[in-house]
Design an enzyme around this catalytic site. Structure first.
Site, PDB file in Angstrom:
ATOM      1  N   ARG A  21       0.836  -1.203   0.000  1.00 21.41           N
ATOM      2  CA  ARG A  21       0.000   0.000   0.000  1.00 21.41           C
ATOM      3  C   ARG A  21       0.865   1.244   0.000  1.00 21.41           C
ATOM      4  O   ARG A  21       1.830   1.339   0.749  1.00 21.41           O
ATOM      5  CB  ARG A  21      -0.882   0.038   1.261  1.00 21.41           C
ATOM      6  CG  ARG A  21      -1.974  -0.946   1.266  1.00 21.41           C
ATOM      7  CD  ARG A  21      -3.092  -0.616   2.217  1.00 21.41           C
ATOM      8  NE  ARG A  21      -2.782   0.120   3.420  1.00 21.41           N
ATOM      9  CZ  ARG A  21      -3.706   0.560   4.281  1.00 21.41           C
ATOM     10  NH1 ARG A  21      -4.974   0.334   4.049  1.00 21.41           N
ATOM     11  NH2 ARG A  21      -3.369   1.204   5.361  1.00 21.41           N
TER      12      ARG A  21
ATOM     13  N   THR B 203      -1.826   7.209  -0.250  1.00 24.14           N
ATOM     14  CA  THR B 203      -3.150   6.966  -0.861  1.00 24.14           C
ATOM     15  C   THR B 203      -3.813   5.681  -0.359  1.00 24.14           C
ATOM     16  O   THR B 203      -5.007   5.481  -0.592  1.00 24.14           O
ATOM     17  CB  THR B 203      -3.002   6.829  -2.388  1.00 24.14           C
ATOM     18  OG1 THR B 203      -2.168   5.671  -2.649  1.00 24.14           O
ATOM     19  CG2 THR B 203      -2.358   8.065  -2.992  1.00 24.14           C
TER      20      THR B 203
ATOM     21  N   ASP C 202       0.218  -1.758  12.227  1.00 30.28           N
ATOM     22  CA  ASP C 202       0.750  -2.256  10.950  1.00 30.28           C
ATOM     23  C   ASP C 202       1.273  -3.670  11.160  1.00 30.28           C
ATOM     24  O   ASP C 202       2.302  -3.878  11.812  1.00 30.28           O
ATOM     25  CB  ASP C 202       1.865  -1.326  10.467  1.00 30.28           C
ATOM     26  CG  ASP C 202       2.288  -1.684   9.047  1.00 30.28           C
ATOM     27  OD1 ASP C 202       2.648  -2.856   8.803  1.00 30.28           O
ATOM     28  OD2 ASP C 202       2.247  -0.809   8.172  1.00 30.28           O
TER      29      ASP C 202
ATOM     30  N   ASP D 169       4.913  -4.481   9.978  1.00 35.53           N
ATOM     31  CA  ASP D 169       5.925  -3.839  10.829  1.00 35.53           C
ATOM     32  C   ASP D 169       6.049  -4.561  12.160  1.00 35.53           C
ATOM     33  O   ASP D 169       7.155  -4.763  12.679  1.00 35.53           O
ATOM     34  CB  ASP D 169       5.558  -2.371  11.077  1.00 35.53           C
ATOM     35  CG  ASP D 169       5.849  -1.486   9.865  1.00 35.53           C
ATOM     36  OD1 ASP D 169       6.455  -1.978   8.891  1.00 35.53           O
ATOM     37  OD2 ASP D 169       5.458  -0.306   9.892  1.00 35.53           O
TER      38      ASP D 169
END
Ligand code: PRP
Ligand code: URA
Length: 205
Positions: free
Chosen positions: A102, A106, A197, A200
């Site tokens: 991603r 955006t 995330d 992450d």
């Protein structure tokens, strides 16, 4: 197609620790394994079986074995955190990879890699822990369909209402198995309450 939410109490327990911001990557990986194992069993409840004649040490018997080859397609990179349990319970699976990332501004997913085994005649299970806007899952399933994948299931750990709606619009015949259905997306298209995330937290990046 239905949305199946994991009902196992261990799923709720594991998800709580995945959501906890103090959980470090090593434990996060273990928890990802555990909840993905539960999801792997749920998402394969309806696998077709066929008869097979065997002999036990005592007598011949007609029993049953899995009828169709299975293909697992993790969406890189976070989907890799869900792959091992599928491998462990279905050692003969083939694995395909779809790389999507991603854009931070955006939230639109960009494709950077794809390698798929032959998909005709198989059950394809696409795995990605987070179904947020749904853009990544929709794109990955388009890739799978254009490579002749027909019987497709999508498995995630946390889904958002927006992601489920987009999937049901784009691929209405694809069942979704999720560990939880969360409340909403924030302005940066992260799931709330979510777990942050996933990639992450899995890889400590
Ligand atoms: C995350 C996640 C999904 C995607 C979900 O991946 O693993 O693939 O976002 O978001 P969407 O439903 O809005 O498309 P990310 O793009 O951050 O890449 P990563 O797996 O490499 O961390
Ligand atoms: N990707 C993630 O890893 N987490 C989210 O909440 C949304 C997309």
């Amino acid at each position: 197609m239905p949305l199946h939410i994991l009902q196992h109490p261990l799923g709720a327990h594991v998800l709580t620790h995945l959501r906890d911001k103090t959980t470090k990557p090593a434990l996060f990986r273990t928890l990802s394994y555990q909840i993905s194992l539960l999801l792997a069993l749920e998402a394969t409840r309806d696998l077709a079986t066929e008869e097979k004649k065997i002999e036990t040490p005592l007598e011949p018997v007609t029993s049953r074995v899995l009828a169709k080859p299975l293909v697992i397609v993790p969406i890189l990179r976070a989907g890799l955190g869900m792959l091992q349990p599928f491998h462990d319970v279905f050692p003969n699976v083939s694995v395909g990879y779809v790389g999507l990332e991603r854009d931070h501004a955006t939230a639109v997913a960009r494709s950077y890699y794809c390698k798929l085994p032959p998909l005709a005649g198989t059950r394809v299970i696409v795995v990605d822990p987070m179904l947020a806007t749904g853009g990544s899952a929709v794109q990955a399933i388009e890739v799978v369909k254009s490579a002749s994948g027909k019987e497709i299931v999508f498995v995630c750990i946390v889904a958002s209402p927006e992601g489920v709606a987009l999937m049901q619009k784009a691929h209405p015949e694809v069942p979704i198995h999720a560990g939880a259905l969360d409340r909403a997306l924030n302005s940066r298209k992260y799931i709330l309450p979510g777990l942050g995330d996933f990639g992450d937290r899995l890889y400590g990046t």
